[in-house]
Design an enzyme around this catalytic site. Sequence first.
Site, PDB file in Angstrom:
ATOM      1  N   THR A  76     -11.761  -6.475  -4.024  1.00 29.23           N
ATOM      2  CA  THR A  76     -13.550  -6.758  -3.737  1.00 29.23           C
ATOM      3  C   THR A  76     -13.599  -6.732  -4.590  1.00 29.23           C
ATOM      4  OG1 THR A  76     -12.485  -6.130  -1.540  1.00 29.23           O
ATOM      5  CG2 THR A  76     -15.272  -6.027  -2.196  1.00 29.23           C
ATOM      6  N   ILE A  84     -13.582  -2.596   4.792  1.00 31.43           N
ATOM      7  CA  ILE A  84     -13.220  -2.956   3.719  1.00 31.43           C
ATOM      8  C   ILE A  84     -11.918  -1.685   3.371  1.00 31.43           C
ATOM      9  CG2 ILE A  84     -14.126  -2.957   1.966  1.00 31.43           C
ATOM     10  CD1 ILE A  84     -10.279  -4.981   2.654  1.00 31.43           C
ATOM     11  N   GLY A  88     -16.025 -10.206   5.161  1.00 36.02           N
ATOM     12  CA  GLY A  88     -15.333 -10.934   4.243  1.00 36.02           C
ATOM     13  C   GLY A  88     -15.089  -9.594   3.572  1.00 36.02           C
ATOM     14  N   GLU A  89     -15.039  -8.968   2.447  1.00 33.33           N
ATOM     15  CA  GLU A  89     -14.618  -8.005   2.133  1.00 33.33           C
ATOM     16  C   GLU A  89     -13.140  -8.522   1.175  1.00 33.33           C
ATOM     17  OE1 GLU A  89     -15.671  -4.593   4.173  1.00 33.33           O
ATOM     18  OE2 GLU A  89     -17.679  -5.589   4.482  1.00 33.33           O
ATOM     19  N   GLY A  90     -12.957  -9.121   2.062  1.00 31.73           N
ATOM     20  CA  GLY A  90     -11.060  -8.981   2.001  1.00 31.73           C
ATOM     21  C   GLY A  90     -10.262  -8.390   3.278  1.00 31.73           C
TER      22      GLY A  90
END
Length: 358
Positions: free
Chosen positions: A63, A97, A315-317
């Site tokens: 990240t 995440i 987001g973040e992965g």
Amino acid sequence: MNSLNNLNIQPIENGELRKLLQHNIDQKTKPVGSLGFLEELALQIGLIQETTKPELKSPVMLTVASDHGITEEGVSPVPTRITWQQVSNFINGGGGIGLFCKQYGFDLYVVDAGVDHDFEAHPRLIDKKVRKATRNFLKEPAMTIDECDEAIRNGRDIMALFAEKGSNVVGFGEMGIGNSSPATALLSVFTGLPVEECTGPGCGLDQKGVQHKASVLRQAFEKHGVSDKPEQNLATYGGLEIATMAGAMLEAAQRRMLIVVDGFITTSAFLAAYEICPAVRDYAVFSHCSKEYGHVKMLDHMNGRAVLNLDLRLGEGTGSALAYPIIQGSVAMLNDMTSFGEAKVYNVVDETGNIVSK
């Protein structure tokens, strides 16, 4: 750019191994093609690893975080201090995440590519800060070409280290307040789509805010123009986390790793990598189709198919982590599902009348 001088990504081959993998998949105890996209994933992973018995080893999640000078123009409703606060949260196992990496077996690291904050050392934090935030690209390029080159090189170096430790799967995510603006700019630049067709709400803009963001980006294009060199466009309109991810993705492909791409911003980094070297496309799995407006346009441009469609936009992965069990399932199907021969099921025909098991 010096960071790209030794880049040599080989497209996955289309010869005998592909035929053998497809034969093995078709011989499983199921109608031909009945596991759909799962079969395509298994074939792709076998070709990446150049084997009929692929393995997923030591998956790592990167990240990558940075701040953005373009936030000076009011393109995000969220204060920029959230970037560093979330980085601190992630490295201590928090956030979406942190949860999903723990749930699905990823080794999580956060890369500081350009956060406007001084962090204390932490075993889960990789310090690759080029500078504290990009510049405001409405007024001047976000990065100099040397800064962009450094970020790409940093990404390649990080990825080389994890590959040498034995990882062959890498998921990517990001953190950076305002980073939907550089991602949108890169989408428009690389696809030629009007910026108004690419601009979405990011972290929660209303319709007036979306129109303002599109106007800011259009003014930036009028000031700087579009280069025929993807690296120059990345430097002008990108982010330090985006350039760092692009470098890491290129290195991962060169080392024949499986790349699991998250949402809109992460895919903009992959789009930049794709524009630099189209062969990188062979090594990517797009984990999901984001609810952010422009993401599907990025995927369409690269002929990409998402594993999941869950209206994610965190987001973040997180999408990369959530898609991983399906990727694991595709490999398990190829390696462990019984074949017609093993099950002693004979004289099976496919939908065209051809015998697939004798």
